[in-house]
Motif scaffolding. Structure first.
Motif, PDB file in Angstrom:
ATOM      1  N   LYS A   1       0.836  -1.201   0.000  1.00  0.00           N
ATOM      2  CA  LYS A   1       0.000   0.000   0.000  1.00  0.00           C
ATOM      3  C   LYS A   1       0.874   1.256   0.000  1.00  0.00           C
ATOM      4  CE  LYS A   1      -3.910  -2.135   2.330  1.00  0.00           C
ATOM      5  NZ  LYS A   1      -4.639  -2.233   3.602  1.00  0.00           N
ATOM      6  N   GLU A   2       1.935   1.244   0.805  1.00  0.00           N
ATOM      7  CA  GLU A   2       2.840   2.393   0.853  1.00  0.00           C
ATOM      8  C   GLU A   2       3.517   2.600  -0.499  1.00  0.00           C
ATOM      9  OE1 GLU A   2       5.555   1.810   4.088  1.00  0.00           O
ATOM     10  OE2 GLU A   2       3.959   1.868   5.583  1.00  0.00           O
ATOM     11  N   LEU A   3       3.937   1.511  -1.118  1.00  0.00           N
ATOM     12  CA  LEU A   3       4.568   1.589  -2.431  1.00  0.00           C
ATOM     13  C   LEU A   3       3.582   2.116  -3.471  1.00  0.00           C
ATOM     14  CD1 LEU A   3       7.015   1.075  -4.226  1.00  0.00           C
ATOM     15  CD2 LEU A   3       6.260  -1.289  -4.465  1.00  0.00           C
ATOM     16  N   ALA A   4       2.356   1.630  -3.426  1.00  0.00           N
ATOM     17  CA  ALA A   4       1.341   2.089  -4.371  1.00  0.00           C
ATOM     18  C   ALA A   4       1.073   3.581  -4.194  1.00  0.00           C
ATOM     19  CB  ALA A   4       0.052   1.284  -4.192  1.00  0.00           C
ATOM     20  N   GLU A   5       1.000   4.039  -2.963  1.00  0.00           N
ATOM     21  CA  GLU A   5       0.786   5.469  -2.700  1.00  0.00           C
ATOM     22  C   GLU A   5       1.970   6.293  -3.196  1.00  0.00           C
ATOM     23  OE1 GLU A   5      -1.934   7.119  -1.663  1.00  0.00           O
ATOM     24  OE2 GLU A   5      -2.901   5.163  -1.823  1.00  0.00           O
ATOM     25  N   ALA A   6       3.185   5.780  -2.989  1.00  0.00           N
ATOM     26  CA  ALA A   6       4.373   6.486  -3.461  1.00  0.00           C
ATOM     27  C   ALA A   6       4.372   6.580  -4.986  1.00  0.00           C
ATOM     28  CB  ALA A   6       5.640   5.790  -2.970  1.00  0.00           C
ATOM     29  N   ARG A   7       3.990   5.508  -5.645  1.00  0.00           N
ATOM     30  CA  ARG A   7       3.928   5.529  -7.113  1.00  0.00           C
ATOM     31  C   ARG A   7       2.891   6.535  -7.590  1.00  0.00           C
ATOM     32  NH1 ARG A   7       4.171  -0.959  -8.017  1.00  0.00           N
ATOM     33  NH2 ARG A   7       6.426  -1.164  -7.875  1.00  0.00           N
ATOM     34  N   LYS A   8       1.737   6.575  -6.921  1.00  0.00           N
ATOM     35  CA  LYS A   8       0.707   7.540  -7.296  1.00  0.00           C
ATOM     36  C   LYS A   8       1.228   8.969  -7.146  1.00  0.00           C
ATOM     37  CE  LYS A   8      -3.307   4.709  -6.124  1.00  0.00           C
ATOM     38  NZ  LYS A   8      -4.450   4.546  -5.212  1.00  0.00           N
ATOM     39  N   ALA A   9       1.950   9.222  -6.059  1.00  0.00           N
ATOM     40  CA  ALA A   9       2.508  10.556  -5.831  1.00  0.00           C
ATOM     41  C   ALA A   9       3.519  10.914  -6.913  1.00  0.00           C
ATOM     42  CB  ALA A   9       3.151  10.629  -4.448  1.00  0.00           C
ATOM     43  N   ILE A  10       4.338   9.961  -7.305  1.00  0.00           N
ATOM     44  CA  ILE A  10       5.330  10.198  -8.361  1.00  0.00           C
ATOM     45  C   ILE A  10       4.644  10.511  -9.677  1.00  0.00           C
ATOM     46  CG2 ILE A  10       7.090   9.075  -9.794  1.00  0.00           C
ATOM     47  CD1 ILE A  10       7.980   7.603  -7.188  1.00  0.00           C
ATOM     48  N   ILE A  11       3.614   9.746 -10.007  1.00  0.00           N
ATOM     49  CA  ILE A  11       2.885   9.969 -11.256  1.00  0.00           C
ATOM     50  C   ILE A  11       2.241  11.347 -11.254  1.00  0.00           C
ATOM     51  CG2 ILE A  11       0.862   9.219 -12.588  1.00  0.00           C
ATOM     52  CD1 ILE A  11       1.658   6.305 -11.754  1.00  0.00           C
ATOM     53  N   GLU A  12       1.640  11.732 -10.129  1.00  0.00           N
ATOM     54  CA  GLU A  12       1.015  13.049 -10.019  1.00  0.00           C
ATOM     55  C   GLU A  12       2.060  14.149 -10.176  1.00  0.00           C
ATOM     56  OE1 GLU A  12      -1.948  15.532 -10.150  1.00  0.00           O
ATOM     57  OE2 GLU A  12      -2.242  13.372 -10.014  1.00  0.00           O
ATOM     58  N   TYR A  13       3.217  13.971  -9.551  1.00  0.00           N
ATOM     59  CA  TYR A  13       4.298  14.951  -9.661  1.00  0.00           C
ATOM     60  C   TYR A  13       4.752  15.082 -11.112  1.00  0.00           C
ATOM     61  CZ  TYR A  13       8.837  17.165  -9.135  1.00  0.00           C
ATOM     62  OH  TYR A  13       9.914  18.008  -9.268  1.00  0.00           O
ATOM     63  N   GLN A  14       4.877  13.937 -11.808  1.00  0.00           N
ATOM     64  CA  GLN A  14       5.300  13.958 -13.201  1.00  0.00           C
ATOM     65  C   GLN A  14       4.284  14.698 -14.067  1.00  0.00           C
ATOM     66  OE1 GLN A  14       5.877   9.742 -13.762  1.00  0.00           O
ATOM     67  NE2 GLN A  14       8.086   9.918 -13.501  1.00  0.00           N
ATOM     68  N   LYS A  15       2.997  14.501 -13.789  1.00  0.00           N
ATOM     69  CA  LYS A  15       1.962  15.212 -14.539  1.00  0.00           C
ATOM     70  C   LYS A  15       2.095  16.719 -14.331  1.00  0.00           C
ATOM     71  CE  LYS A  15      -1.523  11.560 -14.466  1.00  0.00           C
ATOM     72  NZ  LYS A  15      -2.837  11.157 -13.908  1.00  0.00           N
ATOM     73  N   GLU A  16       2.340  17.131 -13.090  1.00  0.00           N
ATOM     74  CA  GLU A  16       2.512  18.554 -12.797  1.00  0.00           C
ATOM     75  C   GLU A  16       3.730  19.114 -13.525  1.00  0.00           C
ATOM     76  OE1 GLU A  16       2.681  18.885  -8.542  1.00  0.00           O
ATOM     77  OE2 GLU A  16       0.632  18.141  -8.307  1.00  0.00           O
ATOM     78  N   GLU A  17       4.811  18.337 -13.550  1.00  0.00           N
ATOM     79  CA  GLU A  17       6.024  18.776 -14.250  1.00  0.00           C
ATOM     80  C   GLU A  17       5.768  18.921 -15.746  1.00  0.00           C
ATOM     81  OE1 GLU A  17       9.413  19.425 -13.148  1.00  0.00           O
ATOM     82  OE2 GLU A  17       8.174  19.784 -11.378  1.00  0.00           O
ATOM     83  N   ILE A  18       5.045  17.998 -16.322  1.00  0.00           N
ATOM     84  CA  ILE A  18       4.728  18.055 -17.750  1.00  0.00           C
ATOM     85  C   ILE A  18       3.885  19.288 -18.045  1.00  0.00           C
ATOM     86  CG2 ILE A  18       3.381  16.934 -19.590  1.00  0.00           C
ATOM     87  CD1 ILE A  18       4.384  14.238 -18.403  1.00  0.00           C
ATOM     88  N   ASN A  19       2.899  19.541 -17.203  1.00  0.00           N
ATOM     89  CA  ASN A  19       2.062  20.733 -17.394  1.00  0.00           C
ATOM     90  C   ASN A  19       2.889  22.003 -17.296  1.00  0.00           C
ATOM     91  OD1 ASN A  19      -0.303  19.339 -17.856  1.00  0.00           O
ATOM     92  ND2 ASN A  19      -0.879  19.300 -15.703  1.00  0.00           N
ATOM     93  N   GLN A  20       3.808  22.052 -16.359  1.00  0.00           N
ATOM     94  CA  GLN A  20       4.665  23.227 -16.216  1.00  0.00           C
ATOM     95  C   GLN A  20       5.540  23.409 -17.454  1.00  0.00           C
ATOM     96  OE1 GLN A  20       4.636  25.565 -13.670  1.00  0.00           O
ATOM     97  NE2 GLN A  20       5.909  26.665 -15.128  1.00  0.00           N
ATOM     98  N   LEU A  21       6.078  22.315 -17.979  1.00  0.00           N
ATOM     99  CA  LEU A  21       6.894  22.391 -19.190  1.00  0.00           C
ATOM    100  C   LEU A  21       6.073  22.874 -20.376  1.00  0.00           C
ATOM    101  CD1 LEU A  21       9.025  19.143 -18.815  1.00  0.00           C
ATOM    102  CD2 LEU A  21       9.859  21.504 -18.700  1.00  0.00           C
ATOM    103  N   LYS A  22       4.833  22.425 -20.468  1.00  0.00           N
ATOM    104  CA  LYS A  22       3.968  22.883 -21.559  1.00  0.00           C
ATOM    105  C   LYS A  22       3.707  24.378 -21.459  1.00  0.00           C
ATOM    106  CE  LYS A  22       1.473  18.555 -22.365  1.00  0.00           C
ATOM    107  NZ  LYS A  22       0.178  17.851 -22.228  1.00  0.00           N
TER     108      LYS A  22
END
Length: 112
Positions: free
Chosen positions: A82-103
């Protein structure tokens, strides 16, 4: 056996319609149909959702390892997962934010 066939096998074993399965993992039914047919690969998030919602291991889903069900695992393993799954979700969300910022940065450069 491919991931798509294991997903289809899991859905049939759980006696769930494509629509109900796709709703459970928050995927459009037409997209799920393509995933099950092997025409589209599921995302990491979709794979994690399948594992957590239907009680199978990522090893079985991706590679067909012998141990499909997560039942019987130690509680520590479940908590770690569960902790790993939550960490992965956080990473994916962070990556989405980074992509939006780059755009946005790219748009500003184009408009100069």
């Amino acid at each position: 056996m491919s991931i798509s066939l294991r997903i289809k096998e899991l859905r049939k074993r759980k006696d769930i319609s494509q629509k109900d399965f796709s709703n459970t993992i928050r995927v459009d039914n037409s997209q799920f149909s393509k995933i099950e047919a092997g025409k589209l690969q599921p995302t990491l998030q979709q794979l994690m959702d399948i594992c957590s919602n239907f009680g199978v291991t990522m090893d079985w889903l991706c590679f067909g390892s012998n141990e499909a069900e997560t039942k019987g695992k130690k509680e520590d393993d479940d908590e770690s997962y569960k902790e790993l799954a939550e960490a992965r979700k956080a990473i994916i969300e962070y990556q989405k934010e980074e992509i939006n910022q780059l755009k946005m940065d790219l748009e500003r450069l184009k408009n100069k």
